[in-house]
Design an enzyme around this catalytic site. Structure first.
Site, PDB file in Angstrom:
ATOM      1  CB  CYS A 247      13.146  19.057  53.945  1.00 42.33           C
ATOM      2  SG  CYS A 247      11.633  18.115  54.161  1.00 42.33           S
TER       3      CYS A 247
ATOM      4  CG  HIS B 185      10.747  23.292  53.988  1.00 41.25           C
ATOM      5  ND1 HIS B 185      11.419  23.156  52.796  1.00 41.25           N
ATOM      6  CD2 HIS B 185      10.117  22.122  54.208  1.00 41.25           C
ATOM      7  CE1 HIS B 185      11.197  21.942  52.308  1.00 41.25           C
ATOM      8  NE2 HIS B 185      10.405  21.292  53.145  1.00 41.25           N
TER       9      HIS B 185
ATOM     10  CD  GLU C 276      13.208  26.360  52.773  1.00 41.24           C
ATOM     11  OE1 GLU C 276      13.734  26.088  53.870  1.00 41.24           O
ATOM     12  OE2 GLU C 276      12.724  25.490  52.016  1.00 41.24           O
TER      13      GLU C 276
HETATM   14  N1  GLN Z   1      10.879  13.648  50.150  1.00 40.59           N
HETATM   15  C1  GLN Z   1      11.067  13.863  51.546  1.00 40.59           C
HETATM   16  C2  GLN Z   1       9.829  13.596  52.358  1.00 40.59           C
HETATM   17  O1  GLN Z   1       8.745  13.570  51.846  1.00 40.59           O
HETATM   18  C3  GLN Z   1      11.580  15.281  51.817  1.00 40.59           C
HETATM   19  C4  GLN Z   1      10.604  16.330  51.448  1.00 40.59           C
HETATM   20  C5  GLN Z   1      11.228  17.695  51.319  1.00 40.59           C
HETATM   21  O2  GLN Z   1      12.430  17.831  51.138  1.00 40.59           O
HETATM   22  N2  GLN Z   1      10.408  18.717  51.384  1.00 40.59           N
HETATM   23  O3  GLN Z   1       9.921  13.404  53.540  1.00 40.59           O
END
Ligand code: GLN
Length: 542
Positions: A382, A508, A510
């Site tokens: 992310c 994500h 994970e």
């Molecule tokens: N802050 C970033 C976004 O909103 C990444 C979010 C995250 O790592 N879950 O796109």
């Protein structure tokens, strides 16, 4: 008709109530029963999405896009199920429903009160889990510690549920601490007695006590607890610290707890089928090798903030019979050193973790430059992917001011920018791009090789994305965009073909890793880390 297991906690928080509950669920699963977990959280937030990870740990995202407590992650991993919005019941959600119903006029004429309106809503939500999942057993864990003001309506609701569903269909388990104190390490039962007393005052008499202890509990201690707390000896269950959290269900099984649970719930006694689980745990406890993976993140002071990432590494390690040792590195640390080499010199792999906001960002970029240039295996998640793209834009494509509009809303070179459908969103709760989305993988890429498919689906939680105006330039300069959303609009995965293992995802991964099904990206990273270690060792011997 579903049976219900309710798990409460006593004495102090953080004694592993979530693991204890998930382990009880695993005992039932090993007997072929379908278990639906639900977490009842007394906080007033509607969901965990707006909470600080330092304080509350990871926000676990479900397939259907709920932002929940990290305990749901344990449930998914231990029970190999998929939770949903239904699996999380907070005070905020309950009161919101009740107040909305009141405004609609559902209670017209009545004075709306905690009992019965709030408790009825809690019971309705718990029963809805049973109805929607068709599970044999609903496993409901109540957050917090007995005696908390906030949890009283939940306690009252489960007390009523027992009356309505019948004693034979409900089981109350209380997880408590049996500490050792004093110079001779005496085992003390008083905190447990007090906490059971508090429970009884609110009308709940526990059927089973799960006693968290560092040392074996002698029979006289169990007997004392049994007498004072009015719980039969066989239902005073010793729960010692395990070598791996995944060993806990096996310790419970070996003490006869599995049999006790089915017996008390009036379920058919079956022999547990736990050979596969035993094998996995055995590989975790007796690894053949070890490697070190750094997790570079913004909230490393609380390792719970990256719970699912750490567990995904454990799963991948077990599959590879290797002990993955995690080195937590706060990303700011890279900002205070001219030499990232010192921080990453002896690691075999690096995860750049998710996160929000500008603090520590330059640190992540410094770490990434080092990782890219030196060939250390890397997985970006992310924000970790967004940072990898920004680092590449700055240091390879020559866009000096490359950044994300998350950190600088008026940035001229917003290589990562707010998603168009997010631009007008101002309310922060539950409004990100959340939950599972499909993604198409480019054939013959590392992503394709790892997943073994060109069509995948992963969970998401973000507002920003790679700015499509920079896609061509990034590609021209050697970055492979290996995964895109089916409409081509969104960059989902990137990689660097010349690097031994450099891959990052907007999703994500994970959240979908399981002990019995390690996630391909984490498995790939751990295998690459092992190869990296072998290369480093032969270089040092040469
Ligand atoms: N802050 C970033 C976004 O909103 C990444 C979010 C995250 O790592 N879950 O796109």
């Amino acid at each position: 008709m579903a049976k219900y297991v309710f798990v409460t906690g006593g004495v102090v928080s953080s004694i592993g109530k979530g693991i204890a509950s998930a382990s009880v669920g695993r005992l039932l699963r090993h007997r072929g029963y379908r278990v639906a977990p639900v977490k009842l959280d007394p906080y007033i937030n509607v969901d965990a999405g707006t909470m600080n990870p330092f304080q509350h740990g990871e926000v676990f995202v479900t397939e259907d896009g709920a932002e929940t407590d990290l305990d749901l992650g344990h449930y998914e991993r231990f029970l190999d199920v998929e939770c949903s919005t239904l699996s999380s019941i907070t005070t905020g959600k309950v009161y919101r429903n009740v107040i909305e119903a009141e405004r609609r006029g559902d209670y017209l004429g009545a004075t709306v009160q905690v009992i019965p309106h709030v408790t009825n809503e809690i019971k309705r939500l718990i029963r809805q889990v049973a109805a929607d999942t068709g599970a044999d057993v609903v496993l409901a864990e109540i957050g917090g510690t007995v005696g908390d003001i906030e949890s009283l309506p939940f306690m009252e609701a489960i007390r009523q549920l027992r009356k309505e569903e019948g004693r034979e269909n409900t089981l109350f388990m209380h997880v408590t601490l049996v500490p050792q104190v004093g110079p001779w390490g005496e085992i003390k039962t008083k905190p447990t007695q007090h906490s059971v007393n508090t429970l009884r005052q609110i009308g709940i008499a526990p059927d089973v006590l799960i006693c968290r202890t560092d040392v074996p509990m002698p029979d006289d201690v169990r007997e004392k607890i049994s007498n004072f707390c009015d719980v039969p000896m066989e239902a005073v269950v010793e729960s010692r610290n395990a070598r791996s959290i995944y060993e806990v269900p096996l310790m419970y099984e070996d003490s006869g707890f599995g049999h006790l649970v089915t017996e008390r719930l009036g379920l058919e006694a079956k022999a547990p089928e736990d050979a596969e689980w035993r094998q996995i745990v055995d590989r975790m406890i007796h690894p053949k090798s070890a490697c070190t993976v750094a997790i570079v993140g913004k909230y490393t002071a609380n390792g719970d903030a990256y719970k699912s990432i750490a567990e995904a590494l454990v799963h991948a390690g077990a599959e590879s019979s290797t002990d993955v040792q995690i080195r937590w590195i706060e990303s700011d640390q890279f900002e205070n050193t001219a030499e990232p080499a010192q921080l990453l010199a002896d690691v075999d792999g690096v995860v750049i973790a998710p996160g929000f906001g500008g603090r520590g960002i330059e640190g992540k970029i410094a770490a990434l430059k080092f990782v890219r240039e030196t060939g250390i295996p890397f997985l970006g998640i992310c924000l970790g992917m967004q940072m990898a793209v920004i680092e590449y834009a700055r240091n390879v494509c020559g866009i000096e001011g490359a950044t994300s509009s998350e950190f600088d809303p008026s940035a001229k070179e917003a290589v990562v920018d707010v998603m168009p459908d997010q631009a007008a969103v101002s309310a922060k709760g539950g409004t990100m791009r959340l939950g599972q989305y499909p993604c198409n993988l480019e054939a013959n890429t590392l992503a394709h090789k790892l997943y073994g498919s060109t069509r995948i689906s992963e969970r998401h939680r973000h507002r920003y994305e790679v700015n499509n105006n920079y896609r061509e330039l990034l590609k021209e300069k050697g970055l492979t965009i290996s995964g895109v959303s089916p409409d081509y609009r969104l960059v989902e995965m990137i990689e660097l073909p010349q690097h031994p293992f450099f891959i990052a995802t907007q999703a994500h991964p994970e959240f979908k890793s399981r002990p019995n099904r390690p996630h391909p990206l984490f498995l790939g990273l751990v295998q690459a880390a092992q190869a990296h270690m072998a290369r480093a060792t032969s270089a040092s011997l040469a």
